[in-house]
Design a protein around this motif. Structure first.
Motif, mmCIF file in Angstrom:
data_model
loop_
_atom_site.group_PDB
_atom_site.id
_atom_site.type_symbol
_atom_site.label_atom_id
_atom_site.label_comp_id
_atom_site.label_asym_id
_atom_site.label_seq_id
_atom_site.Cartn_x
_atom_site.Cartn_y
_atom_site.Cartn_z
ATOM 1 N N MET A 127 -15.403 -13.565 5.879
ATOM 2 C CA MET A 127 -15.335 -12.132 5.590
ATOM 3 C C MET A 127 -14.232 -11.830 4.569
ATOM 4 N N MET A 128 -13.038 -12.443 4.801
ATOM 5 C CA MET A 128 -11.892 -12.226 3.913
ATOM 6 C C MET A 128 -12.203 -12.734 2.507
ATOM 7 N N ALA A 129 -12.860 -13.914 2.447
ATOM 8 C CA ALA A 129 -13.200 -14.510 1.157
ATOM 9 C C ALA A 129 -14.167 -13.613 0.388
ATOM 10 N N THR A 130 -15.123 -13.024 1.099
ATOM 11 C CA THR A 130 -16.097 -12.119 0.471
ATOM 12 C C THR A 130 -15.393 -10.881 -0.088
ATOM 13 N N THR A 131 -14.474 -10.330 0.702
ATOM 14 C CA THR A 131 -13.705 -9.149 0.264
ATOM 15 C C THR A 131 -12.915 -9.479 -1.003
ATOM 16 N N THR A 132 -12.272 -10.631 -1.013
ATOM 17 C CA THR A 132 -11.472 -11.055 -2.175
ATOM 18 C C THR A 132 -12.342 -11.185 -3.415
ATOM 19 N N LEU A 133 -13.524 -11.801 -3.235
ATOM 20 C CA LEU A 133 -14.455 -11.980 -4.365
ATOM 21 C C LEU A 133 -14.929 -10.625 -4.895
ATOM 22 N N LEU A 134 -15.219 -9.713 -3.980
ATOM 23 C CA LEU A 134 -15.665 -8.372 -4.391
ATOM 24 C C LEU A 134 -14.555 -7.617 -5.120
ATOM 25 N N LEU A 135 -13.328 -7.743 -4.621
ATOM 26 C CA LEU A 135 -12.187 -7.086 -5.273
ATOM 27 C C LEU A 135 -11.971 -7.649 -6.683
ATOM 28 N N GLU A 136 -12.080 -8.952 -6.821
ATOM 29 C CA GLU A 136 -11.933 -9.599 -8.132
ATOM 30 C C GLU A 136 -13.010 -9.099 -9.089
ATOM 31 N N HIS A 137 -14.235 -9.004 -8.586
ATOM 32 C CA HIS A 137 -15.357 -8.549 -9.403
ATOM 33 C C HIS A 137 -15.175 -7.089 -9.832
ATOM 34 N N MET A 138 -14.792 -6.242 -8.875
ATOM 35 C CA MET A 138 -14.675 -4.804 -9.167
ATOM 36 C C MET A 138 -13.494 -4.488 -10.085
ATOM 37 N N THR A 139 -12.372 -5.170 -9.856
ATOM 38 C CA THR A 139 -11.212 -4.916 -10.740
ATOM 39 C C THR A 139 -11.501 -5.399 -12.158
ATOM 40 N N LYS A 140 -12.320 -6.440 -12.275
ATOM 41 C CA LYS A 140 -12.714 -6.930 -13.604
ATOM 42 C C LYS A 140 -13.649 -5.908 -14.261
ATOM 43 N N GLN A 141 -14.572 -5.387 -13.466
ATOM 44 C CA GLN A 141 -15.541 -4.408 -13.970
ATOM 45 C C GLN A 141 -14.831 -3.104 -14.389
ATOM 46 N N LEU A 142 -13.835 -2.709 -13.617
ATOM 47 C CA LEU A 142 -13.071 -1.489 -13.911
ATOM 48 C C LEU A 142 -11.958 -1.731 -14.944
ATOM 49 N N ARG A 143 -11.775 -2.993 -15.301
ATOM 50 C CA ARG A 143 -10.730 -3.396 -16.260
ATOM 51 C C ARG A 143 -9.352 -2.926 -15.793
ATOM 52 N N THR A 144 -9.023 -3.327 -14.571
ATOM 53 C CA THR A 144 -7.708 -3.015 -13.998
ATOM 54 C C THR A 144 -7.011 -4.328 -13.601
ATOM 55 N N PRO A 145 -6.590 -5.117 -14.601
ATOM 56 C CA PRO A 145 -6.000 -6.424 -14.296
ATOM 57 C C PRO A 145 -4.707 -6.359 -13.485
ATOM 58 N N THR A 146 -3.916 -5.302 -13.674
ATOM 59 C CA THR A 146 -2.647 -5.194 -12.939
ATOM 60 C C THR A 146 -2.913 -4.990 -11.450
ATOM 61 N N ILE A 147 -3.947 -4.202 -11.133
ATOM 62 C CA ILE A 147 -4.332 -4.026 -9.721
ATOM 63 C C ILE A 147 -4.794 -5.358 -9.149
ATOM 64 N N ALA A 148 -5.591 -6.087 -9.919
ATOM 65 C CA ALA A 148 -6.089 -7.394 -9.469
ATOM 66 C C ALA A 148 -4.951 -8.351 -9.158
ATOM 67 N N GLN A 149 -3.905 -8.308 -9.986
ATOM 68 C CA GLN A 149 -2.784 -9.244 -9.818
ATOM 69 C C GLN A 149 -1.837 -8.840 -8.686
ATOM 70 N N ASN A 150 -1.822 -7.536 -8.344
ATOM 71 C CA ASN A 150 -0.763 -7.066 -7.438
ATOM 72 C C ASN A 150 -1.224 -6.455 -6.117
ATOM 73 N N TYR A 151 -2.542 -6.303 -5.921
ATOM 74 C CA TYR A 151 -2.974 -5.590 -4.706
ATOM 75 C C TYR A 151 -2.556 -6.309 -3.428
ATOM 76 N N GLU A 152 -2.550 -7.655 -3.440
ATOM 77 C CA GLU A 152 -2.189 -8.405 -2.227
ATOM 78 C C GLU A 152 -0.707 -8.262 -1.902
ATOM 79 N N SER A 153 0.157 -8.469 -2.904
ATOM 80 C CA SER A 153 1.602 -8.393 -2.646
ATOM 81 C C SER A 153 2.017 -6.967 -2.270
ATOM 82 N N LEU A 154 1.399 -5.974 -2.912
ATOM 83 C CA LEU A 154 1.720 -4.587 -2.573
ATOM 84 C C LEU A 154 1.182 -4.213 -1.189
#
Length: 252
Positions: A1-28
């Motif tokens: 489940m966690m892996a699927t969520t991570t993959l979806l987040l990676e896909h959506m942040t790429k689609q939305l072109r928000t690389p900073t969110i992609a790099q920092n959402y976990e640590s934040l």
């Protein structure tokens, strides 16, 4: 489940072109959990980081596009060597109010008095305040205009220049122009009159500009337009570079 969520987040942040969110959402997310922040506070922190990163990247791109030969800030200029100049006045100019009013800045003075440094410093300050700036020497500008004329692209070049908030034209008067080059430069200044601002550095007094443009009437018309709404700064006397060098030697 966690892996699927991570993959979806990676896909959506790429689609939305928000690389900073992609790099920092976990640590934040971990930080938000530790600090017991609400979902809204976590989201705000994430979006704030994305916005600030974009703003900084935009400033860096504009600094690069400005093509300053040397990165010189107003803070690096020793105003004590030119007591006639007001540091706060230049910081105010750097905020860009003169651009909104379609005004110009002209620096006149001997070689080595810091004209290019001050022009660059104002330009860098303006980029920090969200403006688009371009630095070019007068001889480079004339070369570009001559090439555009040859290729029948003067209108396209004019439109390109008008997209910029301010153009810094350095070293006007150091190199003489051909008759065609002078006419094209006159047209360039005329096209920006009350449409866009310029910052000019020159070692020539206004009375000497005829020697550069070769025509009394054309020069008078150009000066009338350039000085109509201008901040004119005279930097005369001993070379700023020489005095700065002497001051450093005395300090050593």
């Amino acid at each position: 489940m966690m892996a699927t969520t991570t993959l979806l987040l990676e896909h959506m942040t790429k689609q939305l072109r928000t690389p900073t969110i992609a790099q920092n959402y976990e640590s934040l997310a971990r930080e938000a959990e530790e600090r017991n922040l609400s979902y809204e506070e976590y989201l705000l922190a994430l979006l704030d980081l994305e916005v600030k990163t974009r703003e900084e990247n935009l400033k860096q791109r504009r600094l690069k596009q400005a093509t300053f030969p040397v990165h010189k800030t107003l803070d690096a200029y020793d105003f004590s060597l030119m007591p006639s100049l007001n540091r706060n006045r230049f910081l105010t100019l750097g905020q860009g109010d003169f651009v909104e009013k379609k005004e110009n800045i002209i620096f006149l003075g001997n070689s080595g008095t810091g004209k290019s440094h001050l022009a660059t410093g104002i330009g860098i300050e303006m980029i920090q305040n969200g403006y688009k700036v371009k630095f070019i020497t007068a001889s480079e500008l004339v070369e570009e205009l001559l090439m555009a004329k040859e290729e029948h692209k003067l209108n396209a070049l004019e439109k390109k220049w008008l997209k910029l908030d301010v153009i810094i034209i350095d070293e006007l008067g150091y190199v003489p122009f051909s008759k065609v080059g002078s006419e094209l430069l006159f047209q360039f200044f005329s096209s920006r009159y009350e449409r866009g601002s310029v910052i000019i550095t020159t070692n020539l007094e206004f009375s000497e500009w005829t020697s550069l443009f070769g025509d009394d009437k054309m020069t008078a018309a150009l000066l009338d337009r350039l000085t109509h709404r201008s901040h004119i700064h005279l930097l005369n006397g001993e070379s700023y570079r020489f005095r700065q060098s002497m001051k450093q030697n005395e300090g050593g």
